[in-house]
Structures are given as structure tokens and as C-alpha cells.
Design a protein around this motif. Structure first.
Motif, mmCIF file in Angstrom:
data_model
loop_
_atom_site.group_PDB
_atom_site.id
_atom_site.type_symbol
_atom_site.label_atom_id
_atom_site.label_comp_id
_atom_site.label_asym_id
_atom_site.label_seq_id
_atom_site.Cartn_x
_atom_site.Cartn_y
_atom_site.Cartn_z
ATOM 1 N N ARG A 192 88.476 11.311 36.008
ATOM 2 C CA ARG A 192 88.845 12.676 36.394
ATOM 3 C C ARG A 192 89.154 12.772 37.885
ATOM 4 N NH1 ARG A 192 86.638 16.432 40.025
ATOM 5 N NH2 ARG A 192 84.655 15.433 39.542
ATOM 6 N N VAL A 241 91.256 9.707 29.284
ATOM 7 C CA VAL A 241 90.584 10.366 30.398
ATOM 8 C C VAL A 241 89.115 9.972 30.335
ATOM 9 C CG1 VAL A 241 89.916 12.576 31.422
ATOM 10 C CG2 VAL A 241 92.178 12.312 30.396
ATOM 11 N N PHE A 280 85.167 10.656 32.126
ATOM 12 C CA PHE A 280 84.302 11.380 33.047
ATOM 13 C C PHE A 280 82.853 11.176 32.633
ATOM 14 C CE2 PHE A 280 85.078 14.361 29.604
ATOM 15 C CZ PHE A 280 83.841 14.950 29.386
ATOM 16 N N GLN A 339 88.002 19.848 36.935
ATOM 17 C CA GLN A 339 86.738 19.345 36.401
ATOM 18 C C GLN A 339 86.186 20.181 35.256
ATOM 19 O OE1 GLN A 339 83.545 18.645 39.190
ATOM 20 N NE2 GLN A 339 82.149 17.996 37.583
ATOM 21 N N LEU A 380 88.420 20.095 32.043
ATOM 22 C CA LEU A 380 88.509 18.741 31.517
ATOM 23 C C LEU A 380 87.198 18.338 30.842
ATOM 24 C CD1 LEU A 380 90.144 15.782 33.391
ATOM 25 C CD2 LEU A 380 87.968 15.480 32.221
ATOM 26 N N TYR A 381 86.069 18.682 31.467
ATOM 27 C CA TYR A 381 84.759 18.336 30.900
ATOM 28 C C TYR A 381 84.493 19.123 29.621
ATOM 29 C CZ TYR A 381 83.284 15.693 35.074
ATOM 30 O OH TYR A 381 83.168 14.770 36.078
#
Length: 324
Positions: free
Chosen positions: A62, A181, A183, A217, A220-221
Motif C-alpha cells: 500500500r 495489493v 498490506f 489506506q 484499501l484496508y
């Protein structure tokens, strides 16, 4: 409707054309040479895709996506060529505190005095050899920040249920043929409704202004956790421990969240975020690594850039294009 004139019921059914970057249905995309095309670009051949002469990573973190958005050339040097930024006092203190916070979440008998004692050992034994500080003043400031963050953490922990996941690394796809992706989620808890809530510890400065909506963030999380667990995320909370502030994104509709700061509302849309990441990945796959021609907007990015400090880039005011 999307670029191929076929309705997508979920954002996971969408991807984007490698040439025009318009959104198209996954099933309608034409695959050739590792690239994806819409009907128009494939048939007309108006533009030939640039075939990358570099090896794409299997996944992109990320933070590196944010790096590309700030400066594609820095992304190229850091991610493709592997010229990583050395640890700073900010990143190292954050890493060490996160390890302690995870321990405190799982072991409620690990009291504030125990954490302070362990941090003192880390501080005395790790930090002097690493020579992370620019001055004694910066060293004192970072020490104070760490102690304040620990104190604030223990003022919060009693109100936080026992998490079922901490420090979990999650991978997920945003498009066919694109890297994953990646994270790491600080903590996930289950609320009374049986849905999920995400917690993220911050030891730095609080988000301000439009960063609440533009930063990737939180969306995306949230999206990644929902993809992994197949469960709704009701809330994402940043805890800015040093400044004793919180920023909470609450679900208000399907894939839409809002953060209230005073009288202002900041909105994020998970589907918009996925489309933005696809655009970024499409540009990466086409080898678009130019330094942005925006001296004013790039001022602080260049000022803090280790690539420039190493002499591998002359900065935005002198770099007109990407050179291998």
C-alpha cells in the motif's frame, strides 16, 4: 454501465484497458501479451501498449502505491530496482511500538509499566548503534513521542475488545494480470452485530483536510479485509496516539464511508479506490515512470526523497523525463 457496455454487479467484476485505462468488464477484456484491451483499442490499434522491459513484483505494498502517486520515478528506483529507503527514527520507533502494542492487545496482564520497561531496553540497546537521529533535540522529541503514545494507548485499551486478528498481512487482487495489493492490518475486532471493525495505530501526525478522502489506506484496508473474510466492515479507526486524537470512518452505505471532523464530512468510496489503484497499476505495467512536472506540488516529496539524496535523481525542477 462500463466501457464494454456490459453491467458489472460488483467492482470485483471490473478491470481497465491497458491502453485507454477506461473501465471494462473482466469477461469482456481482450487478453494479449500480458495486457488487457477494450474492443475499441484492440480493434483500431490506435495505440500500441508499451511492453515493460522490467520485472513486475508479484505484489505491491500500500505504501508503494502512495509512492507512485507522489512520484513514479521514485517508485521505479525503490520498487523495481530495489533501492529501499534506510530506516529513519520515525519508521523505527513506529515499528517497535507496534510490536509492543500487539503484545498489549493480546496480553491484558502486560501493563503500562511493563511496556515502558521493555521500550527502555529497546531504546538503550537498539537506537544508539543505528544512529538514527539528526540531533539530540530530535532524539528527545522522538523519545517523548514514544512515551506519550504508550500512555495514550493504555488509556484506550480497556475499551477495546480482544481482537481475533492482529498484524495480519493480507493480499488481494484488483484486476486480471495485475500485481496483488499487500498490506498489514494492525487489529481486527468483531462488534456486537457480528461485523468487523479495523484499528490502526499511528505515532505520527494526524490526518488533515482532504487527506481524509484522498489517502488510500482506509479504503484499501477496508476493501481487502472484506475480500478476505467475506464480512462487512462497519468502521475503520485511526488512533493518533501522540496527538491523542482519533479519526473514524463509519459505513453509511454499501462500500461508502464517512469521517466526521468537527462540522466537516470526508467521504470515501471503495469502488472509486479500486478504480484508482487499477489506473495506477495500468500505468506501472506500461512503464510510465516519469518525474511529475509539478515543482510546487513536488516540493516536499523531493525534499524528503532518499533517491535524490543518493544522487540518483536531480529533482523535479531539473528532471524533464524518465531516463533508465
Amino acid at each position: 454501465m462500463i466501457g464494454c457496455w456490459s453491467c458489472a454487479q460488483e467492482v470485483s467484476e471490473e478491470t481497465c484497458c491497458s491502453v485507454c485505462e477506461n473501465t471494462i468488464h473482466m469477461d469482456c477484456a481482450i487478453k494479449e501479451g500480458g495486457a488487457l484491451f477494450c474492443d475499441t483499442c484492440y480493434t483500431s490499434k490506435l495505440t500500441e501498449p508499451k511492453i515493460p522491459d522490467f520485472e513486475l513484483p508479484d505484489y505491491i505494498r500500500r505504501t508503494y502505491i502512495e509512492t507512485y502517486r507522489a512520484c513514479p520515478f521514485k517508485f521505479f528506483k525503490q520498487v523495481i530496482e530495489g533501492i529501499e529507503q534506510p530506516p529513519t527514527c520515525y519508521t523505527q520507533v513506529g515499528i517497535d511500538l507496534h510490536d509492543l502494542f500487539e503484545k498489549g492487545l493480546h496480553d491484558r496482564d502486560f501493563l503500562v509499566e511493563n511496556m515502558l520497561d521493555e521500550f527502555e531496553v529497546i531504546w538503550d540497546n537498539k537506537y544508539p548503534p543505528m544512529n538514527l537521529f539528526e540531533s539530540e533535540e530530535q532524539k528527545r522529541t522522538m523519545y517523548k513521542r514514544a512515551i506519550t503514545s504508550i500512555s495514550t494507548y493504555y488509556n484506550l485499551i480497556d475499551s477495546i475488545p480482544m481482537p481475533f486478528v492482529t498484524e495480519e498481512t493480507i493480499f488481494y487482487k484488483v484486476g486480471e494480470g495485475m500485481p496483488d495489493v499487500r498490506f498489514t492490518m494492525d487489529a481486527i475486532i468483531e462488534n456486537e452485530a457480528g461485523n468487523l471493525e479495523l484499528l490502526d495505530w499511528k505515532t505520527g501526525k494526524v490526518l488533515v483536510g482532504q487527506k481524509h478522502s484522498s489517502d488510500l489506506q482506509a479504503p484499501l484496508y477496508i476493501y481487502g479485509v472484506q475480500e478476505k473474510y467475506g464480512r462487512q466492515v462497519d468502521k475503520f479507526t485511526y488512533y493518533f496516539l501522540n496527538e491523542k486524537k482519533e479519526r473514524v470512518f463509519t459505513r453509511v452505505a454499501h462500500n461508502k464511508y464517512v469521517c466526521l471532523v468537527g462540522k466537516r464530512e470526508y467521504h470515501i468510496d471503495l469502488e472509486d479506490m479500486i478504480k484508482e489503484i487499477r489506473r495506477v497499476f495500468s500505468k506501472i505495467m506500461k512503464g510510465q515512470f516519469s518525474v511529475p512536472s509539478d515543482p510546487k506540488g513536488m516540493f516536499f516529496t523531493c525534499k524528503m526523497c532518499h533517491i535524490k539524496e543518493l544522487g540518483l535523481c536531480r529533482g523535479v525542477e531539473q528532471e524533464a523525463w524518465y531516463q533508465k
